[in-house]
Design an enzyme around this catalytic site. Structure first.
Site, PDB file in Angstrom:
ATOM      1  N   PHE A   1       0.740  -1.123  -0.090  1.00  0.00           N
ATOM      2  CA  PHE A   1      -0.047  -0.090  -0.044  1.00  0.00           C
ATOM      3  C   PHE A   1       0.736   1.340   0.148  1.00  0.00           C
ATOM      4  O   PHE A   1       0.317   2.123  -0.432  1.00  0.00           O
ATOM      5  CB  PHE A   1      -0.980   0.102   1.236  1.00  0.00           C
ATOM      6  CG  PHE A   1      -0.236   0.507   2.506  1.00  0.00           C
ATOM      7  CD1 PHE A   1      -0.449   1.682   2.846  1.00  0.00           C
ATOM      8  CD2 PHE A   1       0.227  -0.560   3.472  1.00  0.00           C
ATOM      9  CE1 PHE A   1       0.161   2.367   3.947  1.00  0.00           C
ATOM     10  CE2 PHE A   1       0.729  -0.093   4.765  1.00  0.00           C
ATOM     11  CZ  PHE A   1       0.815   1.135   4.776  1.00  0.00           C
ATOM     12  N   LYS A   2       2.136   1.119   0.378  1.00  0.00           N
ATOM     13  CA  LYS A   2       3.287   2.331   0.768  1.00  0.00           C
ATOM     14  C   LYS A   2       2.834   2.913  -0.928  1.00  0.00           C
ATOM     15  O   LYS A   2       3.447   4.029  -1.007  1.00  0.00           O
ATOM     16  CB  LYS A   2       4.139   2.062   0.686  1.00  0.00           C
ATOM     17  CG  LYS A   2       4.467   0.943   2.337  1.00  0.00           C
ATOM     18  CD  LYS A   2       4.574   1.952   3.526  1.00  0.00           C
ATOM     19  CE  LYS A   2       4.821   1.255   4.762  1.00  0.00           C
ATOM     20  NZ  LYS A   2       4.384  -0.063   4.933  1.00  0.00           N
ATOM     21  N   ASP A   3       2.731   2.214  -2.026  1.00  0.00           N
ATOM     22  CA  ASP A   3       3.054   2.995  -3.223  1.00  0.00           C
ATOM     23  C   ASP A   3       1.838   4.136  -3.473  1.00  0.00           C
ATOM     24  O   ASP A   3       2.183   4.953  -4.257  1.00  0.00           O
ATOM     25  CB  ASP A   3       2.719   1.924  -4.448  1.00  0.00           C
ATOM     26  CG  ASP A   3       3.877   0.878  -4.523  1.00  0.00           C
ATOM     27  OD1 ASP A   3       4.976   1.296  -4.314  1.00  0.00           O
ATOM     28  OD2 ASP A   3       3.738  -0.036  -4.774  1.00  0.00           O
TER      29      ASP A   3
ATOM     30  N   MET B   1       3.890   7.060  -2.076  1.00  0.00           N
ATOM     31  CA  MET B   1       4.957   7.237  -2.390  1.00  0.00           C
ATOM     32  C   MET B   1       4.897   7.873  -3.835  1.00  0.00           C
ATOM     33  O   MET B   1       5.625   8.707  -4.070  1.00  0.00           O
ATOM     34  CB  MET B   1       5.913   6.062  -2.162  1.00  0.00           C
ATOM     35  CG  MET B   1       7.201   6.299  -1.981  1.00  0.00           C
ATOM     36  SD  MET B   1       7.514   7.299  -0.453  1.00  0.00           S
ATOM     37  CE  MET B   1       7.760   6.122   0.746  1.00  0.00           C
TER      38      MET B   1
END
Ligand code: PLP
Length: 460
Positions: free
Chosen positions: A109-111, A114
């Site tokens: 999910f960090k995408d 980011m």
């Protein structure tokens, strides 16, 4: 929109200032002076819109950006995702849904945050004609997401500190295989909390900070939290909000993702329960259960992206629960640093408990949940998601749909998933060459001065 520090000392900044600063100069985290509300009608109008359109409507009041410009940046951020819905829902039981947040370039999910930050930084740096140095600590997923978002940009140098032996091979390779000279994977002889402490110390060294133009993209960065607010809206609206409440369970480490859920609720989204799910590194669950916030040693688990005892964004939750009393937050954070913990006052604990529920999953429960979900539904889930599913199922059934955030793709953690299900989850086609590419990394001791000189050396 102005942003204040959770420690009340640093001067307020606008959205771009808070984003570029990362951590405030008083050591605090930026929070908006007030949280804009969307009306019932505004939320109802999100139904049927694309993810990108929802993102613009949800984020715009916080950013001060023009609609068209924000639309372009959002469009660029999510164009490379492997699913047209960006964050699709999948049902795994009566009233229980997974929100799949792993269709971005690094499969976690960090995408979501980011990729957007990459767009926002590039735009700001080009406009200002400046260069910046990003230094981030990672328990596995932030680092690869940052490297993927910043690789190849010419006004950004990106250093990622990762704990030796504590990230999965897929995670490590995602950080060490990009060949772009502006990204650097530093393997630290320590655990995630050591990496995170080193980053914080670099920020508190103001001379170093100014010399290298230091910026943080860890989940302390407000722009990241903001990007994560969007999928609470898109999923809740798909399940009937604002006409109906929706519950969320969030696999939690640094408290960024779940704090985004808090912000969504404060904006007017009818979220019923907001449930913190932890693995056996359960400081947050213990805090909510007992009122004592106390560090223990970090224990390695099969859900390594949550192997954390110092949960940075919890400071934002404390700040809200303390009625925005920065001085009190500064006192608690000093006690955490000096004495390894603190006891919450009754009214603060009460405020936190009225906002968040919590639960934890042991290693055995996590593995059993992966196995059981696979056997019953055919869905393969990652260990972090399994922690969430286990905790979500313990919540009292109240007729409200429950969404568990599926935070990573199972192929990112193939050993744990294979051990539980007997089947090794394949990587998506587009990253099938990950194991063939050469790796590039630098091993460093857990010594601040060593890391700082290395960074300055590389910047020459
Ligand atoms: C980062 C991460 C988490 C924890 O999210 P926080 O925002 O740090 O609480 C959970 N699962 C996965 C897969 C992650 O990468």
């Amino acid at each position: 929109m102005q942003y204040h520090s959770t420690r009340g000392e640093a001067s307020p900044l606008d959205f771009e200032g808070a984003m570029l600063a990362g951590l405030a100069r008083d050591g605090g985290l930026y929070v908006p002076v007030d949280i804009p509300r969307l009306s019932h009608a505004d939320i109802a109008a999100l139904a049927g819109l694309s993810y990108e359109e929802v993102a613009v409507r949800v984020m715009r009041p916080f950013t001060g950006l023009a609609e068209e410009r924000l639309g372009d940046l959002v469009g660029g951020a999510y164009a490379g995702f492997g699913h047209a819905a960006r964050a699709p829902l999948v049902q795994i039981g009566p009233g229980h849904f997974l929100l799949e947040l792993f269709h971005g370039p690094t499969l976690a999910f960090k995408d979501f945050a980011m990729q957007l930050i990459g767009q926002l930084f590039q735009e700001a740096m080009t406009r200002r004609g400046e260069r910046i140095t990003i230094v981030g600590a990672t328990s596995g997923d932030t680092g690869s997401a940052a490297i993927e978002a910043f690789r190849g940009l010419d006004n950004v140098e990106c250093f990622i500190l990762l704990p030796e032996g504590r990230v999965s091979e897929v995670q490590r390779r995602q950080m060490t295989t990009p060949a772009d000279p502006n990204v650097h994977a530093l393997v630290v002889d320590g655990d995630f909390d050591d990496c995170q402490a080193a980053v914080k110390a670099m920020f508190n060294d103001h001379a170093f900070r100014d010399r290298v133009g230091l910026t943080a993209v860890n989940s302390i960065n407000w722009a990241r939290v903001l990007a994560q607010v969007v999928y609470y809206f898109s999923s809740a609206v798909a399940l009937g909000a604002p006409h109906r409440e929706v519950n969320f369970t969030v696999p939690t480490g640094n408290f960024g993702d779940i704090f985004a859920g808090y912000v969504a609720r404060a904006m007017g989204l009818p979220i019923g329960r907001l449930v913190v799910a932890t693995n056996r590194n359960d400081i947050l669950h213990r805090t909510l259960a007992s009122g004592e916030h106390r560090k223990e040693g970090v224990q390695p688990t099969i859900s390594p992206s949550m192997d954390i005892q110092v949960s940075s964004n919890f400071e934002r939750a404390l700040y809200m629960a303390c009625d925005r009393d920065g001085r009190e937050v500064a006192r608690l954070m000093e006690a955490l640093r000096q004495d390894g913990g603190f006891a919450l006052k009754d009214d603060v604990l009460k405020a936190l408990r009225s906002t968040y529920a919590s639960g934890r999953a042991s290693e055995e429960e996590t593995a059993a949940t992966i196995r059981e979900v696979h056997a019953r539904t055919g869905e393969t889930i990652c260990p972090h998601t399994a922690v969430g599913v286990k905790v979500a199922r313990e919540q009292p059934a109240d007729g409200t749909p429950m969404v568990t955030l599926a935070t990573a793709h199972p192929a990112k953690f193939p050993d744990a998933v294979e051990a539980a299900t007997g089947r090794r989850p394949p990587l998506p086609e587009r990253m099938a060459d990950l194991f063939d590419l050469p790796e590039r990394m630098t091993h460093v001791p857990d010594e601040l001065s060593h890391m700082q000189s290395l960074i300055e050396e590389r910047l020459k």
